[in-house]
Design an enzyme around this catalytic site. Structure first.
Site, PDB file in Angstrom:
ATOM      1  N   HIS A 308      32.496  70.446  29.557  1.00 32.77           N
ATOM      2  CA  HIS A 308      31.081  70.378  29.153  1.00 32.77           C
ATOM      3  C   HIS A 308      30.164  69.897  30.264  1.00 32.77           C
ATOM      4  O   HIS A 308      29.007  69.607  30.004  1.00 32.77           O
ATOM      5  CB  HIS A 308      30.903  69.428  27.973  1.00 32.77           C
ATOM      6  N   LYS A 488      16.511  64.838  23.613  1.00 34.72           N
ATOM      7  CA  LYS A 488      17.879  64.949  24.137  1.00 34.72           C
ATOM      8  C   LYS A 488      18.197  63.610  24.757  1.00 34.72           C
ATOM      9  O   LYS A 488      17.309  62.780  24.926  1.00 34.72           O
ATOM     10  CB  LYS A 488      17.948  66.054  25.184  1.00 34.72           C
ATOM     11  N   ARG A 489      19.475  63.377  25.114  1.00 31.87           N
ATOM     12  CA  ARG A 489      19.787  62.122  25.797  1.00 31.87           C
ATOM     13  C   ARG A 489      18.938  61.968  27.048  1.00 31.87           C
ATOM     14  O   ARG A 489      18.567  62.958  27.667  1.00 31.87           O
ATOM     15  CB  ARG A 489      21.280  62.073  26.183  1.00 31.87           C
ATOM     16  N   LYS A 494      18.192  65.944  33.245  1.00 31.79           N
ATOM     17  CA  LYS A 494      17.439  66.614  32.184  1.00 31.79           C
ATOM     18  C   LYS A 494      15.933  66.554  32.449  1.00 31.79           C
ATOM     19  O   LYS A 494      15.143  67.258  31.865  1.00 31.79           O
ATOM     20  CB  LYS A 494      17.764  65.995  30.827  1.00 31.79           C
ATOM     21  N   THR A 595      22.031  72.667  23.509  1.00 29.60           N
ATOM     22  CA  THR A 595      22.105  73.260  22.175  1.00 29.60           C
ATOM     23  C   THR A 595      20.802  72.998  21.421  1.00 29.60           C
ATOM     24  O   THR A 595      20.462  73.743  20.496  1.00 29.60           O
ATOM     25  CB  THR A 595      23.292  72.688  21.374  1.00 29.60           C
ATOM     26  N   LYS A 599      18.319  75.244  18.725  1.00 33.05           N
ATOM     27  CA  LYS A 599      17.756  74.775  17.444  1.00 33.05           C
ATOM     28  C   LYS A 599      16.253  75.004  17.416  1.00 33.05           C
ATOM     29  O   LYS A 599      15.683  75.431  16.404  1.00 33.05           O
ATOM     30  CB  LYS A 599      18.067  73.284  17.249  1.00 33.05           C
TER      31      LYS A 599
HETATM   32  C1  26Q Z   1      32.680  59.518  29.966  1.00 34.66           C
HETATM   33  C2  26Q Z   1      33.337  58.424  30.535  1.00 34.66           C
HETATM   34  C3  26Q Z   1      33.078  57.132  30.102  1.00 34.66           C
HETATM   35  C4  26Q Z   1      32.154  56.944  29.080  1.00 34.66           C
HETATM   36  C5  26Q Z   1      31.512  58.013  28.512  1.00 34.66           C
HETATM   37  C6  26Q Z   1      31.760  59.303  28.947  1.00 34.66           C
HETATM   38  C7  26Q Z   1      31.050  60.452  28.348  1.00 34.66           C
HETATM   39  C8  26Q Z   1      30.639  60.456  27.017  1.00 34.66           C
HETATM   40  C9  26Q Z   1      29.947  61.531  26.478  1.00 34.66           C
HETATM   41  C10 26Q Z   1      30.749  61.580  29.099  1.00 34.66           C
HETATM   42  C11 26Q Z   1      30.052  62.650  28.555  1.00 34.66           C
HETATM   43  C12 26Q Z   1      29.639  62.645  27.234  1.00 34.66           C
HETATM   44  C13 26Q Z   1      28.891  63.718  26.622  1.00 34.66           C
HETATM   45  C14 26Q Z   1      28.600  64.863  27.217  1.00 34.66           C
HETATM   46  C15 26Q Z   1      27.785  65.894  26.588  1.00 34.66           C
HETATM   47  O1  26Q Z   1      27.223  65.712  25.525  1.00 34.66           O
HETATM   48  N1  26Q Z   1      27.652  67.075  27.217  1.00 34.66           N
HETATM   49  C16 26Q Z   1      26.827  68.142  26.699  1.00 34.66           C
HETATM   50  O2  26Q Z   1      27.652  68.994  25.935  1.00 34.66           O
HETATM   51  C17 26Q Z   1      26.892  69.975  25.261  1.00 34.66           C
HETATM   52  C18 26Q Z   1      27.811  70.777  24.379  1.00 34.66           C
HETATM   53  O3  26Q Z   1      28.617  71.611  25.142  1.00 34.66           O
HETATM   54  C19 26Q Z   1      26.127  70.863  26.250  1.00 34.66           C
HETATM   55  O4  26Q Z   1      25.294  71.717  25.528  1.00 34.66           O
HETATM   56  C20 26Q Z   1      25.301  70.011  27.204  1.00 34.66           C
HETATM   57  O5  26Q Z   1      24.729  70.834  28.207  1.00 34.66           O
HETATM   58  C21 26Q Z   1      26.158  68.926  27.825  1.00 34.66           C
HETATM   59  O6  26Q Z   1      25.364  68.056  28.602  1.00 34.66           O
END
Ligand code: 26Q
Length: 750
Positions: A308, A488-489, A494, A595, A599
């Site tokens: 991702h 979004k986050r 972003k 995503t 929406k």
């Molecule tokens: C990793 C290591 C330590 C702590 C936290 C994390 C961590 C946690 C959550 C790393 C990444 C995430 C989340 C990532 C995420 O939400 N990615 C998004 O995924 C979506 C679905 O595929 C995409 O549409 C987005 O582009 C992408 O940013």
């Protein structure tokens, strides 16, 4: 139904509190969904994920089970409303953003398509933190969503998991996942009984050492915070070990010999967070008497991996010592896998364990699963061409694309009843199960009545959002203004900061008498990881700017900045239907897919975006004339990085608009209201680094955005037509389509 409700509540519906009604409906829904459980034949999917951002479930389940209309009617007849009933349900915030929400959409589509597929994850006691603003700064507090009636039931099963040499009992909780006129699947969430919420100190801090008390207390934010990283390994292994045991047990019960595991189970690894399931399964199979080499083959055939992210810093690499301490039982397996790879190739870049003794989770996934997929066409191409090129050369057959999707049940039927009803009146209800039928809407592109009604619905939704903001945050917004929304986050890639620069630019333009074509309300929703300083600085700058503008009578007639507190699924459901302009302005090549972009378009917003992630495919679906694209494209960005010659300061010094906007961040007015350190830090970050290249895209962004505002104001019919084209072109982005592709190419379920 009314009688059943009244029997459960032991009083008339009219006399019930919303809490009582919620509890009764929870029971009724569970009864109904239970009837739709089906016996699984053939291969079953286990979608393992550290996050399932499911959101509130009542309305959604009622819709999926065909009970919504009746309940709505009963409520109305008794002086109650569905909207207020929804307030009685706490939102489970078991995800950070896109990745977690995607997992939830996938579960909905699996059940809708009658496919056997369960989720496997963790039952966090507090989920993601609750965000509130004080002095224009983000504060984090725990979100005790587990208080009150629950969708999840006790699965009455435990699995023993060894962490740092001690045994812990993973307790299974299960909730029903209903499909739209489809079957019921399960979301399996593991928890530890000894977790103790009373160890939470100030804010969301707690004793990181006491695993028995803190293991599933919080969901980790997506940052690179060193503190607590070890705890994340504990969480991950707890999840995958319990999950692996549960999967093997289920398969054996269904007649599997374990040699034929891949005929019974498909395991999808949602990013690298559950990657330890690979060595754990191998370990368990070997323990049950299967030879190591065969175990590796079985697991490779069973598992598949989804990537991702392209951001190198977000790829998980764990120091060997951490793993040795927390999961010593896995290290012999991981070392053996590493040896297999090192025997196969001399290329160090594809090693599992690197020279510094760090274990690369993604590398292990690619070698020891049969499929690696990206989440949008551009993303997959970038993986193949650059980020993972060395892997692609080794295993071209493993790489494939699965463009993300969203469930139209939640993101249209449930969050925008008026629009869904109108669409049905025009083209029938077929689009609910076959999203491509939305194409039929295009036939109405010149129908003035239809376009007018479409805009009335949008206006209604904007009014509702305005009321909600008023009630929640005490801020009044002008529903007749254009709503531009970026939710979004919060992350530098972003580029909420690009939006910030534009708003400041507009501030000056208005001051100089260059008035915009329409008043604009810029709405933001975003949480920043607690340790991500610059992200928090951007929030602070936006909140401070919001005040500066609000106090300026001249400017506030034209621009208003509103930051929604604690953005979550519930907030998104209110914001998205009310949006005119969808801000998807990440630096090209950085957003894997996005995503939210899908929406917004489905709800009739027009996208203002870069050619990044799924925006590229959105453009393909709606045509250039129905989207506002701006900025550098991904090859241009990648080249700029490769050349390494981007100098933000040069842009700052040569472009007067950029300079004026950036200086304003740490100028008198902002500093008078905001935190000096934070504002200065943000300014310095931009001038000195601007790693995500906002300056090169700034002027194109301003021009395109002003064009959009002008089109909206001057040519409402053209705008309405664009909105209609966006809805009619959204069919491709149904997660039903995505799941069908996963099933056809990777899972082969049933
Ligand atoms: C990793 C290591 C330590 C702590 C936290 C994390 C961590 C946690 C959550 C790393 C990444 C995430 C989340 C990532 C995420 O939400 N990615 C998004 O995924 C979506 C679905 O595929 C995409 O549409 C987005 O582009 C992408 O940013």
């Amino acid at each position: 139904m009314k009688t059943r409700l009244e029997t459960l509540c032991k009083k008339n519906v009219a006399d019930c509190t919303y809490e009582e009604l919620y509890r009764a409906l929870l029971a009724l829904v569970k009864e109904e969904s239970g009837k739709r459980q089906e016996e699984t034949k053939g291969r079953k999917l286990y979608y393992i994920s550290a996050e399932f951002l499911i959101g509130k479930l009542l309305s959604n389940n009622l819709i999926n089970l065909g009970m919504y209309e009746e309940v709505d009617k009963i409520l109305k007849e008794n002086g109650k409303s569905m909207a207020e009933l929804e307030e009685a349900e706490p939102e489970p915030s078991l995800g950070n953003g896109g990745l977690g929400r995607l997992a939830a959409c996938f579960l909905d589509s699996l059940a809708t398509l009658n496919l056997p597929g369960d989720g496997v994850g963790l039952r966090y006691h507090c989920g993601l933190f609750h965000q509130n603003f004080k002095n224009n700064l983000q504060n984090e507090t725990p979100d005790y969503w587990l208080n009150g009636a629950q969708w999840a039931d006790d699965g009455k099963k435990t699995y023993s998991v060894s962490l740092a040499g001690k045994e812990y009992e993973a307790h299974l909780y299960q909730l029903d996942v209903t499909g739209y006129e489809g079957r019921t699947n399960k979301l399996n969430l593991f928890d530890l009984d000894t977790v103790d919420e009373s160890i939470i100190e100030e804010g969301i801090s707690f004793d990181k050492e006491d695993i028995a008390k803190n293991l599933t207390l919080f969901l980790y934010p997506d940052d690179s915070d060193e503190a607590g990283r070890k705890l994340r390994i504990y969480q991950q292994y707890f999840m995958v070990s319990a999950g692996a045991q549960m999967i093997l047990e289920e398969c054996v019960q269904r007649g599997c010999t374990l040699h034929d595991l891949a005929d019974y189970a498909a395991i999808q690894i949602n990013d690298t967070h559950p990657s330890m399931v690979i060595p754990e399964l191998i370990r368990l199979l070997v323990e049950k008497g299967i030879a190591f080499e065969e175990a590796v083959k079985i697991v490779t055939k069973t598992c598949a991996y989804t990537n991702h992210t392209i951001l190198a810093e977000a790829l998980e690499k764990w120091p060997e010592e951490y793993l040795e301490e927390v999961v010593p039982q896995l290290m012999p397996v991981i070392r053996k896998l590493d040896k297999i790879v090192k025997k196969k190739t001399k290329d160090e870049s594809v090693s599992i364990i690197d020279e510094d003794g760090r274990v690369h989770m993604a590398n292990m996934d690619i070698h020891f699963t049969h499929s690696t997929n990206g989440v949008a066409a551009l993303h997959t191409e970038i993986l193949k061409d650059s980020e993972l090129n060395n892997f692609y050369k080794m295993y071209p057959e493993k790489f494939n694309n699965k463009t993300n999707g969203i469930t139209f049940r939640r993101w249209l039927l449930s969050c925008n009843h008026e629009l869904a009803g109108f669409i049905e009146s025009l083209i029938g209800g077929g689009f609910k199960k076959d999203a491509m039928e939305l194409r039929k809407l295009a036939a109405f592109e010149s129908d003035k009545e239809v376009l007018k009604r479409l805009m009335e619905i949008k206006a209604d939704n904007k009014k509702k959002l305005a009321e909600w903001i008023q009630k929640k945050q005490g801020v009044s917004v002008n529903p007749d203004s254009m709503f531009s929304i970026q939710s979004k986050r919060l992350h530098e890639y972003k580029r909420q900061q690009l939006n910030l620069l534009y708003l400041i630019h507009q501030y000056f333009e208005i001051k100089e008498g260059h008035l915009p074509a329409a008043p604009v309300t810029a709405v933001f929703g975003a949480k920043a990881a607690p340790a991500y300083r610059i992200a928090k600085d951007i929030i602070h700058a936006l909140l401070t700017l919001s005040e500066v503008i609000a106090e300026d009578a001249e400017v506030s007639k034209w621009i208003q900045v509103v930051f929604i507190e604690n953005y979550n699924v519930t907030a998104a459901e209110k914001m998205i239907p009310a949006c005119d302009l969808s801000e998807q302005i990440s630096l090209a090549s950085k957003e894997a897919s996005g995503t939210g972009n899908m929406k917004f378009m489905l709800n009739g917003a027009v996208t203002l975006g870069t050619l990044d992630g799924a925006n590229v495919e959105i453009r393909d679906c709606v045509g250039d004339e129905n989207i506002y694209i701006f900025g550098q494209n991904s090859p241009q960005v990648i080249r700029r990085y490769e050349r390494g010659d981007y100098c933000a300061r040069e842009w700052y010094e040569t472009d007067p608009n950029i300079r004026r906007a950036v200086d304003f961040i740490a100028g008198e007015q902002m500093m008078g209201k905001g935190d000096k350190k934070s504002l200065e830090r943000l300014k310095n970050e931009l001038v000195g680094k601007d790693w995500f290249q906002t300056f090169p895209d700034f002027s194109a962004y301003a021009v395109r955005k002003n064009q959009a505002v002008a089109d909206y104001a001057v040519n409402p019919e053209k705008w309405a037509k664009m909105a209609l084209k966006n809805i009619s072109g959204a069919g491709f982005f149904s997660s039903d389509r995505t799941i069908e592709e996963y099933n056809k190419d990777i899972w082969h379920l049933g």
